[in-house]
Motif scaffolding. Structure first.
Motif, PDB file in Angstrom:
ATOM      1  N   LEU A  28       0.844  -1.186   0.000  1.00 41.89           N
ATOM      2  CA  LEU A  28       0.000   0.000   0.000  1.00 41.89           C
ATOM      3  C   LEU A  28       0.884   1.242   0.000  1.00 41.89           C
ATOM      4  O   LEU A  28       1.998   1.221   0.517  1.00 41.89           O
ATOM      5  N   LEU A  29       0.377   2.337  -0.563  1.00 45.16           N
ATOM      6  CA  LEU A  29       1.152   3.578  -0.535  1.00 45.16           C
ATOM      7  C   LEU A  29       1.451   4.007   0.895  1.00 45.16           C
ATOM      8  O   LEU A  29       2.485   4.615   1.171  1.00 45.16           O
ATOM      9  N   ALA A  30       0.534   3.685   1.800  1.00 46.93           N
ATOM     10  CA  ALA A  30       0.708   4.078   3.197  1.00 46.93           C
ATOM     11  C   ALA A  30       1.896   3.395   3.858  1.00 46.93           C
ATOM     12  O   ALA A  30       2.250   3.725   4.989  1.00 46.93           O
ATOM     13  N   ALA A  31       2.534   2.445   3.155  1.00 51.10           N
ATOM     14  CA  ALA A  31       3.729   1.801   3.701  1.00 51.10           C
ATOM     15  C   ALA A  31       4.985   2.628   3.454  1.00 51.10           C
ATOM     16  O   ALA A  31       6.045   2.307   3.982  1.00 51.10           O
ATOM     17  N   PHE A  32       4.866   3.707   2.655  1.00 51.25           N
ATOM     18  CA  PHE A  32       6.039   4.485   2.252  1.00 51.25           C
ATOM     19  C   PHE A  32       5.989   5.890   2.840  1.00 51.25           C
ATOM     20  O   PHE A  32       4.988   6.593   2.709  1.00 51.25           O
ATOM     21  N   SER A  33       7.083   6.296   3.445  1.00 49.99           N
ATOM     22  CA  SER A  33       7.157   7.646   4.000  1.00 49.99           C
ATOM     23  C   SER A  33       7.256   8.695   2.904  1.00 49.99           C
ATOM     24  O   SER A  33       6.742   9.806   3.041  1.00 49.99           O
ATOM     25  N   VAL A  34       7.946   8.349   1.811  1.00 47.74           N
ATOM     26  CA  VAL A  34       8.135   9.274   0.689  1.00 47.74           C
ATOM     27  C   VAL A  34       7.919   8.519  -0.617  1.00 47.74           C
ATOM     28  O   VAL A  34       8.368   7.376  -0.761  1.00 47.74           O
ATOM     29  N   VAL A  35       7.243   9.161  -1.565  1.00 48.88           N
ATOM     30  CA  VAL A  35       7.095   8.642  -2.923  1.00 48.88           C
ATOM     31  C   VAL A  35       7.815   9.599  -3.865  1.00 48.88           C
ATOM     32  O   VAL A  35       7.627  10.819  -3.781  1.00 48.88           O
ATOM     33  N   VAL A  36       8.657   9.056  -4.750  1.00 51.53           N
ATOM     34  CA  VAL A  36       9.437   9.864  -5.691  1.00 51.53           C
ATOM     35  C   VAL A  36       9.034   9.487  -7.117  1.00 51.53           C
ATOM     36  O   VAL A  36       9.076   8.311  -7.484  1.00 51.53           O
ATOM     37  N   LEU A  37       8.646  10.486  -7.909  1.00 52.28           N
ATOM     38  CA  LEU A  37       8.321  10.290  -9.323  1.00 52.28           C
ATOM     39  C   LEU A  37       9.338  11.080 -10.139  1.00 52.28           C
ATOM     40  O   LEU A  37       9.295  12.311 -10.173  1.00 52.28           O
ATOM     41  N   SER A  38      10.256  10.378 -10.787  1.00 50.12           N
ATOM     42  CA  SER A  38      11.358  11.027 -11.504  1.00 50.12           C
ATOM     43  C   SER A  38      11.188  10.864 -13.007  1.00 50.12           C
ATOM     44  O   SER A  38      11.469   9.793 -13.552  1.00 50.12           O
ATOM     45  N   ASN A  39      10.701  11.922 -13.672  1.00 52.16           N
ATOM     46  CA  ASN A  39      10.573  11.908 -15.133  1.00 52.16           C
ATOM     47  C   ASN A  39       9.911  10.617 -15.599  1.00 52.16           C
ATOM     48  O   ASN A  39      10.415   9.913 -16.471  1.00 52.16           O
ATOM     49  N   VAL A  40       8.756  10.317 -15.025  1.00 50.48           N
ATOM     50  CA  VAL A  40       8.058   9.072 -15.320  1.00 50.48           C
ATOM     51  C   VAL A  40       6.693   9.389 -15.915  1.00 50.48           C
ATOM     52  O   VAL A  40       5.964  10.250 -15.421  1.00 50.48           O
ATOM     53  N   ASN A  41       6.345   8.706 -17.009  1.00 47.54           N
ATOM     54  CA  ASN A  41       5.090   8.926 -17.711  1.00 47.54           C
ATOM     55  C   ASN A  41       3.898   8.497 -16.863  1.00 47.54           C
ATOM     56  O   ASN A  41       3.951   7.491 -16.156  1.00 47.54           O
ATOM     57  N   TYR A  42       2.823   9.248 -16.956  1.00 45.19           N
ATOM     58  CA  TYR A  42       1.631   8.979 -16.145  1.00 45.19           C
ATOM     59  C   TYR A  42       1.079   7.582 -16.399  1.00 45.19           C
ATOM     60  O   TYR A  42       0.706   6.867 -15.465  1.00 45.19           O
TER      61      TYR A  42
END
Length: 267
Positions: free
Chosen positions: A67-81
């Motif tokens: 689950l997203l709630a397992a991560f303190s930080v989410v990083v999106l680096s030049n990634v297509n939607y």
């Protein structure tokens, strides 16, 4: 000779132990209960070994069954939607409301050029994506609006050229802008709010901005960080951003579940 039933039970225990060792901890769990970071896209600009050493965080590059709630930080680096997991596309608003932290960097596959415009993700960002917003720019000076911001500690940003041309969105707090003009005009200040810069140049365009949503924080970087290899302070800047977002995150590190009580083996 050892009874057959006992031998079978020992073999079963050994087999499960070897399988657990091979698979590692369950998807949502960490052995040390430290923070986790989900990094998607081209994150080659981050020296993750140094981040892990300094913060105790563990970096994962796939969401898997977590689950997203397992991560303190989410990083999106030049990634297509379209390449983002559905749980990321649809779950970021709730994740931020819970106190999560999000870092987004620019590039040809990010913001409007990456399909973010008109999506729930695009509406969240402090920098508004528009269609095909990745545009070439000449190297130009950078105006630092918040020199004391933690992400700029020990960092000098001189000139930038590779970024998405964006406008500030709702609730955006700008940290740095691109301002192409003469050095004299730049030193004179011009009009930070927009319009012509004294001595020539274009309207200022945001390079870095942040936004608070609920208890969460979004840090948006318009630059394609993978194309800033000549920037001496790039690694320091990237680490500052990650550490800042870890400190801001309200997501509690996931703890290991207690091991089930072991059955006693009797002959």
């Amino acid at each position: 000779m050892m009874p057959v039933s006992l031998t079978a039970r020992i073999l079963t225990v050994v087999t499960w132990a070897m399988l657990a060792w091979a698979l590692g901890p369950p998807p949502n769990l960490l052995a040390d209960g430290g923070p986790t970071i989900l990094s998607l896209g081209d994150d080659s600009y981050v020296t993750w070994s140094e981040v892990e050493s300094r913060t105790g965080a563990v970096v994962r590059r796939e969401l898997g069954d977590s689950l997203l709630a397992a991560f303190s930080v989410v990083v999106l680096s030049n990634v297509n939607y379209d390449s983002l997991p559905e749980a990321v596309r649809d779950g970021l608003a709730d994740y931020l409301a819970r106190g999560g932290s999000l870092l987004v960097s620019g590039g040809k596959q990010s913001y409007g050029s990456g399909g973010y415009a008109g999506t729930a993700l695009g509406d969240l960002l402090p920098l508004k994506p528009s269609r095909d917003d990745w545009l070439p720019h000449p190297f130009g000076p950078t105006l630092i609006l918040q020199p004391d911001h933690p992400i700029l500690r020990g960092v000098v940003i001189l000139t930038m050229a590779f970024f998405n041309e964006l406008d500030p969105g709702s609730g955006a707090v700008e940290i740095a802008q691109y301002r192409k003009g003469s050095k004299a005009a730049f030193a004179g200040g011009g009009n930070p709010g927009g319009g012509e810069i004294q001595g020539g140049g274009r309207r200022p365009m945001p390079l870095i901005a942040e936004r608070s949503i609920g208890s969460g924080t979004i840090l948006a970087i318009a630059m394609d960080m993978t194309l800033t290899g000549d920037w001496n302070d790039r690694n320091r800047f990237a680490q500052n951003c990650i550490e800042y977002l870890l400190q801001r995150s309200r997501i509690e590190p996931v703890k290991l579940l207690k091991e089930p009580a072991k059955e006693s083996v009797t002959e």
